[in-house]
Design a protein around this motif. Structure first.
Motif, PDB file in Angstrom:
ATOM      1  N   GLU A  67       0.851  -1.270   0.067  1.00 55.14           N
ATOM      2  CA  GLU A  67       0.083   0.238   0.041  1.00 55.14           C
ATOM      3  C   GLU A  67       0.581   1.190   0.103  1.00 55.14           C
ATOM      4  N   PHE A  68       1.968   1.089   0.900  1.00 56.14           N
ATOM      5  CA  PHE A  68       2.952   2.332   0.682  1.00 56.14           C
ATOM      6  C   PHE A  68       3.483   2.429  -0.556  1.00 56.14           C
ATOM      7  N   ALA A  69       4.254   1.391  -0.816  1.00 56.61           N
ATOM      8  CA  ALA A  69       4.606   1.578  -2.255  1.00 56.61           C
ATOM      9  C   ALA A  69       3.924   1.983  -3.573  1.00 56.61           C
ATOM     10  N   THR A  70       2.609   1.508  -3.452  1.00 56.32           N
ATOM     11  CA  THR A  70       1.627   2.060  -4.279  1.00 56.32           C
ATOM     12  C   THR A  70       1.441   3.819  -4.182  1.00 56.32           C
ATOM     13  N   MET A  71       1.311   3.951  -3.000  1.00 56.56           N
ATOM     14  CA  MET A  71       1.337   5.687  -2.986  1.00 56.56           C
ATOM     15  C   MET A  71       2.722   6.226  -3.383  1.00 56.56           C
ATOM     16  N   LEU A  72       4.030   5.614  -3.077  1.00 55.32           N
ATOM     17  CA  LEU A  72       4.975   6.277  -3.395  1.00 55.32           C
ATOM     18  C   LEU A  72       5.347   6.326  -5.103  1.00 55.32           C
ATOM     19  N   ALA A  73       4.744   5.229  -5.344  1.00 56.72           N
ATOM     20  CA  ALA A  73       4.841   5.021  -7.044  1.00 56.72           C
ATOM     21  C   ALA A  73       3.898   6.078  -7.658  1.00 56.72           C
ATOM     22  N   GLY A  74       2.724   6.323  -7.015  1.00 55.27           N
ATOM     23  CA  GLY A  74       1.841   7.221  -7.460  1.00 55.27           C
ATOM     24  C   GLY A  74       2.360   8.877  -7.396  1.00 55.27           C
ATOM     25  N   MET A  75       3.195   8.931  -6.449  1.00 54.72           N
ATOM     26  CA  MET A  75       3.531  10.310  -6.228  1.00 54.72           C
ATOM     27  C   MET A  75       4.577  10.620  -7.342  1.00 54.72           C
ATOM     28  N   ASP A  76       5.569   9.477  -7.792  1.00 51.77           N
ATOM     29  CA  ASP A  76       6.403   9.627  -8.868  1.00 51.77           C
ATOM     30  C   ASP A  76       5.562  10.232 -10.160  1.00 51.77           C
ATOM     31  N   ARG A  77       4.367   9.339 -10.444  1.00 53.66           N
ATOM     32  CA  ARG A  77       3.649   9.509 -11.357  1.00 53.66           C
ATOM     33  C   ARG A  77       3.194  11.068 -11.482  1.00 53.66           C
ATOM     34  N   ALA A  78       2.639  11.424 -10.304  1.00 55.28           N
ATOM     35  CA  ALA A  78       2.335  12.870 -10.314  1.00 55.28           C
ATOM     36  C   ALA A  78       3.433  13.757 -10.355  1.00 55.28           C
ATOM     37  N   ILE A  79       4.455  13.334 -10.260  1.00 56.08           N
ATOM     38  CA  ILE A  79       5.709  14.360 -10.550  1.00 56.08           C
ATOM     39  C   ILE A  79       5.865  14.445 -12.275  1.00 56.08           C
ATOM     40  N   ALA A  80       5.885  13.122 -12.562  1.00 55.12           N
ATOM     41  CA  ALA A  80       5.924  13.247 -14.087  1.00 55.12           C
ATOM     42  C   ALA A  80       4.719  14.183 -14.832  1.00 55.12           C
ATOM     43  N   GLU A  81       3.504  14.069 -14.135  1.00 53.89           N
ATOM     44  CA  GLU A  81       2.313  15.009 -14.589  1.00 53.89           C
ATOM     45  C   GLU A  81       2.593  16.391 -14.237  1.00 53.89           C
ATOM     46  N   GLY A  82       3.710  16.998 -13.510  1.00 51.16           N
ATOM     47  CA  GLY A  82       3.992  18.199 -13.196  1.00 51.16           C
ATOM     48  C   GLY A  82       3.449  18.671 -11.937  1.00 51.16           C
ATOM     49  N   ALA A  83       3.109  17.869 -11.020  1.00 48.74           N
ATOM     50  CA  ALA A  83       2.429  18.197  -9.725  1.00 48.74           C
ATOM     51  C   ALA A  83       3.489  18.963  -8.684  1.00 48.74           C
ATOM     52  N   GLU A  84       4.798  19.001  -8.998  1.00 46.62           N
ATOM     53  CA  GLU A  84       5.787  19.194  -8.016  1.00 46.62           C
ATOM     54  C   GLU A  84       6.621  20.244  -8.927  1.00 46.62           C
ATOM     55  N   ASP A  85       6.381  20.750 -10.037  1.00 44.16           N
ATOM     56  CA  ASP A  85       7.106  21.688 -10.566  1.00 44.16           C
ATOM     57  C   ASP A  85       7.087  22.981 -10.178  1.00 44.16           C
TER      58      ASP A  85
END
Length: 282
Positions: A235-253
């Motif tokens: 569950e935690f791994a899924t959340m972390l990987a989801g954060m990477d995907r959000a970065i790819a979409e510009g969420a942390e830019d």
């Protein structure tokens, strides 16, 4: 700043906890350094603390009037674990709490976002620190740092997305102000470094600083999730990987001026942090 009180620092041997404790001690504040094994921290009173063992809460809280909260590592739903301690802290006389969260997790969001939501109702003074991803992920003991040292590569599902990576020393500097200034911030503080960088740019800086070639190797979301699941709960791994995907979409830019506003100085750049910390590993 307020006259020296006693601050209970949870996670006192960790990335931000150790730095926060050291800064508090240097400024003349009394510190109870909380860790699972009551590890000695220079200038602090070591106390045993385990989020999952309520029997240790009373001893850890005794005499403390403020607390720095680092959520239990790897816990996907920390609210049920943390809230009994926070209620006991309030009853024991703690009047100010500073919670470490993350830029990707808003109030009421998943994980520690649920703790963020209830914190203002528990303490007279409070702040929630929402730092971007740590620069120390590439220089310390994080998976990325180990991969850099052992294989010369950074593996993410972040693609070309940029992140306003932040120095843990800057997080600690803000934490100390939030804990000791006359008035607590009473809000959440999004903390970043001075520029947003992609992982390819991070790899290029590490290469320049160390003289060793480092590359960023993109993974798919599924590959990243499965890689992480070998180290942390799914569950935690899924959340972390989801954060990477959000970065790819510009969420942390993005970058913010919060570090400068709170501390009076600009945040450290990744190049400066890499030069300071990676030179030890040459």
């Amino acid at each position: 700043m307020n006259p020296p009180g006693t601050t209970l620092v949870t996670g006192a041997t960790g990335t931000t906890g150790s730095r926060t404790a050291a800064r508090l001690i240097a400024a003349g504040h009394r510190v109870k350094a909380a860790s699972r094994h009551a590890t000695s921290v220079p200038g602090a009173e070591p106390v045993r603390f385990d989020w999952y063992d309520p029997a240790c809460f009373g001893g850890a809280l005794a005499g403390a009037d403020r607390v720095y909260l680092v959520p239990p590592v790897g816990e996907p739903d920390p609210a049920p674990v943390m809230l009994p301690f926070l209620r006991q802290a309030r009853a024991a006389g703690v009047r100010r709490a500073v919670l470490l969260s993350a830029s990707a997790i808003p109030e009421g969001g998943p994980g520690v976002g649920a703790v963020h939501r209830v914190l203002p109702g528990l303490f007279d003074g409070w702040a929630v620190l929402r730092p971007s991803w740590f620069m120390q992920n590439f220089t310390g003991t994080h998976t990325h740092a180990r991969s850099i040292r052992e294989h010369g590569e950074i593996l993410t599902a972040a693609g070309t997305g940029r992140v306003g990576f932040v120095d843990a020393d800057d997080i600690a500097a803000v934490a100390v102000h939030a804990l000791t200034d006359e008035r607590a911030p009473g809000t959440d503080l999004v903390l970043t470094g001075p520029e947003a960088l992609s992982h390819d740019e991070i790899a290029a800086v590490v290469t320049e600083v160390t003289g060793r070639p480092v590359v960023h190797r993109p993974l798919t979301y599924e590959q990243m999730r499965d890689r992480l699941a070998a180290q942390v709960p799914l569950e935690f791994a899924t959340m972390l990987a989801g954060m990477d995907r959000a970065i790819a979409e510009g969420a942390e830019d993005r970058t913010t001026g919060t570090v400068r506003q709170v501390t009076g100085r600009p945040p450290h750049s990744f190049r400066a942090v890499a030069a300071r910390e990676l030179s030890r590993h040459r």
